[in-house]
Motif scaffolding. Structure first.
Motif: not given
Length: 455
Positions: A167, A177-178, A181, A192, A207, A165, A175
């Motif tokens: 950021d 997020t892909t 976890r 991603t 990140r 994943g 921003l």
């Protein structure tokens, strides 16, 4: 330009905004020696996600191009400056935020150096496999941007297989997020993977959630000398056909061997035309090496030298790590190619490259991640001789054309950047390029992120 600097300084710490011309020049290009670089307007070195967002919002408001950078160890010009751009260096965002031994994950900022992460996770009995040759300098963000590989790809694969994943700060400062976890997950399109290998042209990675593996046993290696590259490639095919999975399977041709010999005085015989290095990190590596040694002998190896311990293994592998520095001593400039072909066509690739070298009158040494067919022809030449430069460029073009003819790709791990932008279209074809440009338009409608690279 003054408005750009003023606006950046209004929202960022003083030390984050650099305009000194000498510093800008030092950040203006990566390690590719054959790619143009423009004149940047400013260098920004953020420490937080919010600072990156501020930079991108400022760039969008003022329609200023942005070139994201890591350690600038790339070899395709992907981190080279564009005229009037903001150089956005992520090297100060260098924190390892989390190492989770149960989930076998690490969460890191983009400026973390590959070797630093590898050592940190090793303290937890874990392993981060991607290991580019520049692992002591290159950053995880740069590895993600270029889809980097390394010596252990034959068994463990490339960077893309370890990015769970991300950021990402988009061109307008939002921003995203892909990914995930979790150990697995298939919800929605795989955004991603879209960012991995995009060379900073779709967004700025701030990140990353990375997959880790248990620390394997220490490697044990052997070196096999061959009277021809054809025999060496036959041995490599036999190794793979028999079901062996070496942690490392490398090849160096005669030109590379002689360069390494001259630099290190390793004492390899002059008759050696190719050297194969094979290593295993299995529970019984000696047994695996013995089996591989027999295959090498059957393929025509003149000498097979197994290491008896990790110290001897390290000595053998050092020769491979020194291949590029040794070749760089042969001429003022080198042009490093990165053509990957099916393993079954590796012998043809090496033979064709040797023929190109002879026909063009240019020194070309080849070292290869033979286990996955990824060759690195290194063209050595004097940039002050116009005729030699022309021959070097022609050699480079012919090597890439040969790779495509053999069913390969123009880049296995170095990326497209500036160096191979025209060749991407030849490999991908018109429809694929149309779709890729459409994706670029969705993420970066103003074309501000790393313009002139990849597409």
């Amino acid at each position: 330009m003054s408005a750009l600097i003023e606006q950046l300084r209004a929202g960022l710490p003083d030390e984050a905004v650099v305009t000194d011309p000498d510093v800008l020049r030092s950040y203006a290009r990566d390690m590719s020696g054959f790619c143009e670089a423009g004149e940047p307007a400013v260098l920004v070195l953020p420490r937080t996600v919010e600072q990156v967002q501020y930079v991108m919002r400022t760039a969008t408001a003022l329609r200023t191009p942005v070139v994201p950078q890591g350690a600038r160890t790339g070899l395709s010009g992907a981190a080279n400056a564009s005229d009037g751009c903001i150089l956005l260096s992520l090297v100060r965002m260098d924190r390892i935020l989390e190492i989770n031994p149960v989930d076998r994950t690490a969460v890191v900022e983009p400026g973390v150096v590959n070797a630093t992460l590898s050592r940190a996770v090793a303290e937890h009995g874990l392993y981060y496999p991607p290991d580019p040759s520049s692992w002591e300098q290159c950053t995880i963000g740069g590895n993600i941007a270029t889809g980097a590989g390394g010596l252990c790809c034959a068994k463990y694969g490339v960077t893309a297989e370890y990015v769970l994943g991300l950021d990402v700060v988009l061109a307008d400062g939002r921003l995203l997020t892909t990914g995930r976890r979790t150990a697995k997950g298939v919800a929605g399109y795989d955004l991603t993977r879209l960012f991995v290998g995009s060379e900073g042209s779709l967004g700025v990675v701030v990140r990353a959630v990375l997959a880790l593996r248990p620390q394997p046993p220490r490697q044990l290696a052997l070196a096999a000398e061959f009277p021809s590259t054809a025999a060496a490639c036959a041995a490599i095919c036999s190794i793979m056909e028999r079901g062996h999975t070496p942690a490392l399977l490398e090849l160096m041709d005669r030109t590379t061997l002689r360069a390494v010999n001259d630099m290190t005085r390793m004492g390899l015989p002059a008759s050696t035309e190719a050297l194969v290095l094979c290593a295993f990190d299995t529970p019984d590596p000696a047994a695996d090496l013995a089996a591989v040694g027999e295959l090498c002998t059957a393929a025509g190896a003149s000498e097979v030298v197994p290491a008896s311990d990790t110290a001897e293994t390290e000595m053998l592998l050092q020769a491979r790590r020194l291949a590029l520095p040794a070749l760089e001593r042969l001429a003022p400039t080198v042009l490093i190619d990165d053509v990957c072909v099916p393993r079954t066509r590796l012998a043809e690739m090496l033979a064709g490259t040797a023929a190109i070298s002879e026909e063009q009158g240019v020194t070309i040494g080849v070292c290869a991640h033979a286990g996955d067919g990824n060759t690195h022809p290194v063209i050595c030449f004097d940039p002050g001789d116009e005729a030699v430069v022309k021959a070097a460029r022609e050699s480079f073009e012919r090597i890439m054309a040969l790779g495509l003819e053999l069913g390969g790709t123009i880049t296995g791990e170095h990326g497209v950047g500036v160096l191979k932008r025209e060749w991407l279209a030849r490999e991908a074809g018109p429809l694929a390029m149309e779709l890729q440009r459409g994706i670029k338009q969705v993420f970066d409608p103003l074309g501000l992120l790393n313009p002139g690279k990849v597409l």
